[in-house]
Design a protein around this motif. Structure first.
Motif, PDB file in Angstrom:
ATOM      1  N   UNK A 191       0.803  -1.090  -0.080  1.00  0.00           N
ATOM      2  CA  UNK A 191      -0.007   0.065  -0.174  1.00  0.00           C
ATOM      3  C   UNK A 191       1.070   1.279   0.045  1.00  0.00           C
ATOM      4  N   UNK A 192       1.958   1.088   0.680  1.00  0.00           N
ATOM      5  CA  UNK A 192       2.907   2.327   0.700  1.00  0.00           C
ATOM      6  C   UNK A 192       3.362   2.565  -0.618  1.00  0.00           C
ATOM      7  N   UNK A 193       3.630   1.682  -1.329  1.00  0.00           N
ATOM      8  CA  UNK A 193       4.256   2.025  -2.791  1.00  0.00           C
ATOM      9  C   UNK A 193       3.064   2.675  -3.709  1.00  0.00           C
ATOM     10  N   UNK A 194       1.645   2.062  -3.577  1.00  0.00           N
ATOM     11  CA  UNK A 194       0.599   2.293  -4.341  1.00  0.00           C
ATOM     12  C   UNK A 194       0.520   4.095  -3.830  1.00  0.00           C
ATOM     13  N   UNK A 195       0.640   4.442  -2.511  1.00  0.00           N
ATOM     14  CA  UNK A 195       0.520   5.650  -1.958  1.00  0.00           C
ATOM     15  C   UNK A 195       1.594   6.760  -2.936  1.00  0.00           C
ATOM     16  N   UNK A 196       2.828   6.268  -2.775  1.00  0.00           N
ATOM     17  CA  UNK A 196       3.898   7.040  -3.454  1.00  0.00           C
ATOM     18  C   UNK A 196       3.731   7.141  -4.888  1.00  0.00           C
ATOM     19  N   UNK A 197       3.396   6.135  -5.639  1.00  0.00           N
ATOM     20  CA  UNK A 197       2.896   6.063  -6.998  1.00  0.00           C
ATOM     21  C   UNK A 197       1.688   7.318  -7.267  1.00  0.00           C
ATOM     22  N   UNK A 198       0.719   6.990  -6.320  1.00  0.00           N
ATOM     23  CA  UNK A 198      -0.390   7.803  -6.451  1.00  0.00           C
ATOM     24  C   UNK A 198      -0.010   9.265  -6.162  1.00  0.00           C
ATOM     25  N   UNK A 199       0.865   9.705  -5.499  1.00  0.00           N
ATOM     26  CA  UNK A 199       1.101  11.156  -5.214  1.00  0.00           C
ATOM     27  C   UNK A 199       2.320  11.580  -6.079  1.00  0.00           C
TER      28      UNK A 199
END
Length: 221
Positions: free
Chosen positions: A151-159
């Motif tokens: 989820x942390x990777x998804x958050x960073x990609x999203x941002x």
């Protein structure tokens, strides 16, 4: 399922958000010993008349369900849409069993409480008409297969914090690609350094269309 589903429905829609918050701070045994479950039909159903919950599966379902109820009630829900949904399932026993029964089965398969939070956000977004029932089913299957730490990777990609694939470990990248959540595009060839004769591809990682909606649905509400 014919008895547990009505108990779950009452607990989900009629529980006190403040008390639910307190419940999640207790261990299961403390919760049972102090009798805090009395206002939650689902808890009373799982522990039975002896006020004990020895079965490991029931204990896990109890923890996951309480976390789901807490998260569901912590978010913003349209009162009109919530009332409409409750009337729909009150008047349609098949819809009640299909939908709340599916949620219970999903919760029973969870190990991490974080996944029950994600499911609660998905279900709330479904009731708010931000995603369809088919999307809820699809996204809940992704939650089941997702590694929580990703989820942390998804958050960073999203941002927009991530651009190059090298920042995302290959095994994580491959997992997220296999779930259809991210895509990678080549932006062009650039010199490795000023005056260098060697060039490298700049790789841009982004959430796919479904990945963006999935992330918004499990995190943002």
């Amino acid at each position: 399922m014919d008895k547990i589903i009505p108990s779950f429905k009452k607990s989900l829609f009629n529980g006190s958000k403040e008390l639910i918050g307190d419940l999640t701070e207790y261990g299961i045994d403390s919760l049972l010993d102090e009798g805090l479950f009395k206002s939650f039909p689902i808890v009373g159903f799982l522990v039975g008349i002896k006020n004990t919950c020895q079965n490991i599966h029931d204990r896990n379902l109890l923890k996951q369900t309480l976390q789901f109820i807490k998260e569901f009630n912590d978010g913003t829900i349209s009162p009109e849409l919530l009332d409409k949904y409750k009337k729909n399932i009150d008047n349609n026993s098949k819809k009640l069993e299909d939908e709340l029964g599916r949620v219970l089965i999903l919760l029973n398969g969870n190990v991490e409480l974080e996944k029950s939070k994600m499911l609660a956000n998905l279900f709330r977004n479904y009731i708010n008409n931000k995603i369809s029932w088919d999307e809820f089913c699809e996204f809940s299957e992704i939650v089941k297969m997702l590694f929580v730490k990703d989820i942390n990777y998804l958050r960073k990609i999203y941002s927009g914090e991530f651009k190059r694939r090298s920042i995302v470990p290959d095994y994580v990248y491959n997992r997220l690609v296999s779930l259809g959540l991210i895509t990678m595009t080549l932006k062009g060839l650039y010199p490795d350094a000023p005056g260098s004769l060697s060039f490298s591809n700049e790789q841009n990682i982004s959430l796919s269309k479904i990945g963006g909606k999935f992330y918004q649905s499990i995190i943002l509400s």
